[in-house]
Design a protein around this motif. Structure first.
Motif, PDB file in Angstrom:
ATOM      1  N   VAL A  92      -4.754  11.889   2.991  1.00 15.89           N
ATOM      2  CA  VAL A  92      -4.543  10.582   2.177  1.00 15.89           C
ATOM      3  C   VAL A  92      -4.389   9.825   3.457  1.00 15.89           C
ATOM      4  O   VAL A  92      -3.182  10.078   4.362  1.00 15.89           O
ATOM      5  N   ALA A  93      -4.685   8.742   3.682  1.00 17.37           N
ATOM      6  CA  ALA A  93      -4.380   7.768   4.771  1.00 17.37           C
ATOM      7  C   ALA A  93      -4.216   6.414   4.197  1.00 17.37           C
ATOM      8  O   ALA A  93      -5.018   5.916   3.241  1.00 17.37           O
ATOM      9  N   PHE A  94      -3.115   5.626   4.482  1.00 13.88           N
ATOM     10  CA  PHE A  94      -3.092   4.316   4.051  1.00 13.88           C
ATOM     11  C   PHE A  94      -2.868   3.398   5.305  1.00 13.88           C
ATOM     12  O   PHE A  94      -1.989   3.535   6.271  1.00 13.88           O
ATOM     13  N   VAL A  95      -3.597   2.246   5.279  1.00 14.97           N
ATOM     14  CA  VAL A  95      -3.872   1.445   6.401  1.00 14.97           C
ATOM     15  C   VAL A  95      -3.629   0.128   6.144  1.00 14.97           C
ATOM     16  O   VAL A  95      -4.188  -0.347   4.872  1.00 14.97           O
ATOM     17  N   ALA A  96      -2.763  -0.576   6.845  1.00 10.33           N
ATOM     18  CA  ALA A  96      -2.616  -1.904   6.736  1.00 10.33           C
ATOM     19  C   ALA A  96      -2.764  -2.932   7.984  1.00 10.33           C
ATOM     20  O   ALA A  96      -2.538  -2.334   9.112  1.00 10.33           O
ATOM     21  N   ASP A  97      -3.479  -4.031   7.729  1.00 15.60           N
ATOM     22  CA  ASP A  97      -3.782  -4.766   8.924  1.00 15.60           C
ATOM     23  C   ASP A  97      -3.435  -6.335   8.704  1.00 15.60           C
ATOM     24  O   ASP A  97      -3.161  -6.600   7.495  1.00 15.60           O
ATOM     25  N   ALA A  98      -4.002  -7.392   9.482  1.00 15.80           N
ATOM     26  CA  ALA A  98      -3.855  -8.553   9.013  1.00 15.80           C
ATOM     27  C   ALA A  98      -4.373  -9.134   7.918  1.00 15.80           C
ATOM     28  O   ALA A  98      -4.069 -10.046   7.206  1.00 15.80           O
ATOM     29  N   ASP A  99      -5.531  -8.381   7.674  1.00 14.55           N
ATOM     30  CA  ASP A  99      -6.435  -9.017   6.482  1.00 14.55           C
ATOM     31  C   ASP A  99      -6.286  -8.208   5.160  1.00 14.55           C
ATOM     32  O   ASP A  99      -6.489  -8.767   4.121  1.00 14.55           O
ATOM     33  N   GLY A 100      -5.962  -6.965   5.221  1.00 17.54           N
ATOM     34  CA  GLY A 100      -5.606  -6.408   3.976  1.00 17.54           C
ATOM     35  C   GLY A 100      -4.941  -4.851   3.894  1.00 17.54           C
ATOM     36  O   GLY A 100      -4.541  -4.513   5.075  1.00 17.54           O
ATOM     37  N   MET A 101      -5.205  -3.945   2.973  1.00 17.46           N
ATOM     38  CA  MET A 101      -4.703  -2.394   3.049  1.00 17.46           C
ATOM     39  C   MET A 101      -5.651  -1.937   2.366  1.00 17.46           C
ATOM     40  O   MET A 101      -6.433  -2.115   1.481  1.00 17.46           O
TER      41      MET A 101
END
Length: 211
Positions: A139-148
């Protein structure tokens, strides 16, 4: 950029703590119910639905949407849904504060919910894919300036836009049970924290079985 990694192998365990193999982040503090058992590759942590492990708050573990961040781990859930939200990982905005970043299993399904806390309150992303009881899943959870984004076994499962700024979580990281809330039953292995958003190719590589 990888900033911390806990593999939970026996040579990283000292009493009731598990060292970060990157060497800079605090050790994971294990409560008396967390066990170190054979895992997918070496050892893993075993949780019984109440057990909790805590990574103390540290400056290097503050997560920022500006640069992006990611949390990745292998999990083997060994009990079916029981009607309760079951915690996988949780990092509050501050000690005893709002839920900053977290991942839970649904009360009635083996789907994963991810959450960030924004300037307008919590935002959620829910997996379409269900984990399988008794099987290892990455499982990987990624967040950036645009979304998650949630990745399951190296594939992008779902992504949602973020309209409001994410509040950086400064608190400790809880694995399994949260304060006064149940956690999952099963095994956790190879927890990684990144101070940057991972791309799809990197997540796919992380999810590959050990050679």
């Amino acid at each position: 950029m990888l900033i911390a990694r806990w593999i939970f192998d026996i040579d990283t365990i000292d009493g009731r703590s598990a060292a970060d193999v990157q060497g800079a982040a605090p050790a994971v503090v294990l409560d008396e119910s967390v066990r170190v058992v054979p895992g997918r590759d070496g050892e893993a942590l075993a949780f019984d639905g109440r057990a909790q492990a805590v990574i103390p708050a540290a400056p290097q573990l503050v997560l920022s949407q500006v640069f992006g961040f990611a949390l990745a781990f292998f999990v083997n859930v060994t009990a079916p849904p029981d009607g309760e939200w079951r915690g996988l990982l949780y990092k509050p905005v501050g000690e005893n504060d709002a839920r900053g970043v977290g991942m839970w299993l649904y009360p009635d399904a083996m789907r994963v919910r991810g959450q960030v806390f924004t300037a307008k309150g919590p935002d959620y992303v829910d997996s379409r894919t269900s984990l399988r009881v008794g099987e290892w899943t990455h499982v990987a959870f990624v967040a950036d300036a645009d979304g998650m984004y949630l990745y399951i076994d190296g594939r992008l499962d779902v992504g949602v836009p973020l309209e409001h700024e994410v509040v950086p979580p400064y608190g400790p990281i809880y694995l399994g049970g949260q304060p006064d809330r149940p956690g999952f039953t099963g095994l956790l292995d190879d927890l990684r924290v990144y101070a940057s958003a991972l791309d799809a190719g990197t997540v796919q590589a992380l999810a590959r079985p050990p050679s």
